[in-house]
Design an enzyme around this catalytic site. Structure first.
Site, PDB file in Angstrom:
ATOM      1  N   ASP A   1       0.816  -1.229   0.000  1.00 43.25           N
ATOM      2  CA  ASP A   1       0.000   0.000   0.000  1.00 43.25           C
ATOM      3  C   ASP A   1       0.841   1.265   0.000  1.00 43.25           C
ATOM      4  O   ASP A   1       0.366   2.328   0.433  1.00 43.25           O
ATOM      5  CB  ASP A   1      -0.944   0.005   1.211  1.00 43.25           C
TER       6      ASP A   1
HETATM    7  N1  LIG Z   1       3.017  -6.313  -3.121  1.00 42.13           N
HETATM    8  C1  LIG Z   1       1.789  -5.853  -2.882  1.00 42.13           C
HETATM    9  N2  LIG Z   1       0.748  -6.712  -2.875  1.00 42.13           N
HETATM   10  C2  LIG Z   1      -0.503  -6.244  -2.642  1.00 42.13           C
HETATM   11  C3  LIG Z   1      -0.723  -4.881  -2.359  1.00 42.13           C
HETATM   12  C4  LIG Z   1       0.400  -4.002  -2.394  1.00 42.13           C
HETATM   13  O1  LIG Z   1       0.261  -2.768  -2.207  1.00 42.13           O
HETATM   14  N3  LIG Z   1       1.625  -4.522  -2.660  1.00 42.13           N
HETATM   15  N4  LIG Z   1      -2.020  -4.446  -2.008  1.00 42.13           N
HETATM   16  C5  LIG Z   1      -2.868  -5.516  -1.513  1.00 42.13           C
HETATM   17  C6  LIG Z   1      -4.297  -5.189  -1.191  1.00 42.13           C
HETATM   18  N5  LIG Z   1      -4.421  -4.941   0.229  1.00 42.13           N
HETATM   19  C7  LIG Z   1      -4.884  -3.717   0.587  1.00 42.13           C
HETATM   20  O2  LIG Z   1      -5.359  -2.959  -0.270  1.00 42.13           O
HETATM   21  C8  LIG Z   1      -4.114  -5.932   1.186  1.00 42.13           C
HETATM   22  C9  LIG Z   1      -4.447  -7.250   0.950  1.00 42.13           C
HETATM   23  C10 LIG Z   1      -4.123  -8.228   1.883  1.00 42.13           C
HETATM   24  C11 LIG Z   1      -3.485  -7.915   3.061  1.00 42.13           C
HETATM   25  C12 LIG Z   1      -3.139  -8.985   4.013  1.00 42.13           C
HETATM   26  O3  LIG Z   1      -2.453  -8.774   5.009  1.00 42.13           O
HETATM   27  N6  LIG Z   1      -3.631 -10.219   3.662  1.00 42.13           N
HETATM   28  C13 LIG Z   1      -3.434 -11.445   4.402  1.00 42.13           C
HETATM   29  C14 LIG Z   1      -2.003 -11.906   4.174  1.00 42.13           C
HETATM   30  C15 LIG Z   1      -1.964 -12.474   2.765  1.00 42.13           C
HETATM   31  C16 LIG Z   1      -0.578 -12.756   2.279  1.00 42.13           C
HETATM   32  O4  LIG Z   1       0.366 -12.847   3.115  1.00 42.13           O
HETATM   33  O5  LIG Z   1      -0.396 -12.841   1.033  1.00 42.13           O
HETATM   34  C17 LIG Z   1      -3.870 -11.254   5.797  1.00 42.13           C
HETATM   35  O6  LIG Z   1      -4.988 -10.765   5.900  1.00 42.13           O
HETATM   36  O7  LIG Z   1      -3.164 -11.637   6.736  1.00 42.13           O
HETATM   37  C18 LIG Z   1      -3.143  -6.597   3.306  1.00 42.13           C
HETATM   38  C19 LIG Z   1      -3.480  -5.595   2.386  1.00 42.13           C
HETATM   39  C20 LIG Z   1      -2.874  -6.653  -2.495  1.00 42.13           C
HETATM   40  N7  LIG Z   1      -1.549  -7.120  -2.655  1.00 42.13           N
END
Ligand SMILES: Nc1nc2c(c(=O)[nH]1)N[C@@H](CN(C=O)c1ccc(C(=O)N[C@@H](CCC(=O)O)C(=O)O)cc1)CN2
Length: 285
Positions: A229
């Site tokens: 983000d």
């Molecule tokens: N490299 C990036 N990947 C993603 C981004 C980014 O900015 N850089 N944005 C996210 C979308 N998002 C918020 O808008 C977001 C999605 C998921 C999570 C998160 O912590 N998800 C899981 C962990 C999943 C994982 O480790 O892959 C959780 O809930 O623990 C935070 C923010 C999309 N991807």
């Protein structure tokens, strides 16, 4: 009727005479200039950005010869980084989604009505939930489950399914893309984050906002980088809330903002209106 619009994007060290050199070059080769926007980062000695739209119907030479002539006659002189895109060559878009449908549906609906100038080639999700919604639009739907242990293989499969796309849109895709993945797609992945960044990065921003007692919630569309983000912001908007609004209400109100913000950001990218300067954007909307 074929769209004869071309878009010339330029960034270079600022200098006097750029507008004259570019406009004269296009005029002399039979192009009709129909839009021009520009920005310099300082009164002098800064970086110059231009977006010039022109019509190619009466060009007196081929695209290849025009571009070579521009490099020789103008771009080299001003040390320009530049690119010409042609509206008739619609960009190919792939959408990544998890379980929330609102942002994805906004894009599919606008695309189905012809107000999003692109070809949506596929939707890829880490869940099965939205298959019927997507296939109702005649768009292929693929499921690629993701776990921490399988992320590399999953991302390889995603890139295989989205081979040849120009833009990937994360429409509330809830998996963090690896640094290796994001590095292969510089300024070609757009995410909709459900907060008014830089507030409330990461997961559950509506809960974070509620806990903070905010009076505004918002949404942010940004290019995706390895830093969660933190990528260059393209578009944002906000909505007023109050102490009466619990998290479900914040989420429902926020999703309307998310949909509009993402749609504007994607359309501006498709129309080559977004230029990146460091970790910020210049949007010639
Ligand atoms: N490299 C990036 N990947 C993603 C981004 C980014 O900015 N850089 N944005 C996210 C979308 N998002 C918020 O808008 C977001 C999605 C998921 C999570 C998160 O912590 N998800 C899981 C962990 C999943 C994982 O480790 O892959 C959780 O809930 O623990 C935070 C923010 C999309 N991807």
């Amino acid at each position: 009727m074929t769209d004869t619009t071309a878009r010339l994007l330029i960034n270079c060290p600022d200098a006097p005479g750029i507008v004259s050199a570019v406009s004269s070059f296009l005029y002399n080769h039979g192009a009709n200039i129909t839009d021009l926007d520009q920005h310099a980062t300082a009164p002098e000695g800064g970086t110059y950005f231009m977006r010039m739209e022109f019509q190619t119907g009466n060009l007196r030479l081929s695209r290849e010869h025009l571009e070579q002539a521009f490099q020789d006659a103008v771009a080299t002189r001003y040390a320009m980084k530049w690119h010409i895109s042609y509206a008739a060559e619609r960009k190919k878009v792939g959408i990544l989604v998890s379980k929330y449908d609102h942002a994805m549906m906004e894009l599919l609906w606008r695309w189905s009505r012809g107000s999003l100038p692109c070809d949506i080639v596929a939707v890829v999700s880490n869940h099965e939930d939205l298959r019927a919604d997507v296939e109702n639009f005649g768009v292929p739907f693929h499921v690629v489950p993701v776990t921490a242990a399988t992320k590399a293989e999953a991302e390889a499969r995603i890139e295989e399914l989205l081979a040849g796309v120009d833009l990937i849109v994360l429409a509330r895709y809830m998996q963090i893309l690896s640094p290796e993945f994001t590095a292969r797609w510089p300024h070609r992945i757009i995410n909709i984050h459900h907060s008014f960044l830089p507030a409330f990065v990461g997961a559950n921003p509506y809960q974070q906002a509620y806990d903070k007692g905010v009076k505004l919630i918002g949404a942010t569309a940004h290019y995706v980088t390895a830093d969660l983000d933190q990528g260059p912001i393209i578009e944002q908007d906000v909505e007023r809330v109050s102490h009466r609004d619990e998290v479900p209400t914040l989420r429902e109100m926020g999703q309307d903002v998310e949909r509009q913000v993402l749609a504007r950001a994607v359309r501006w990218h498709l129309e080559d209106r977004v230029l990146v300067h460091g970790n910020k954007t210049i949007v010639f909307a």
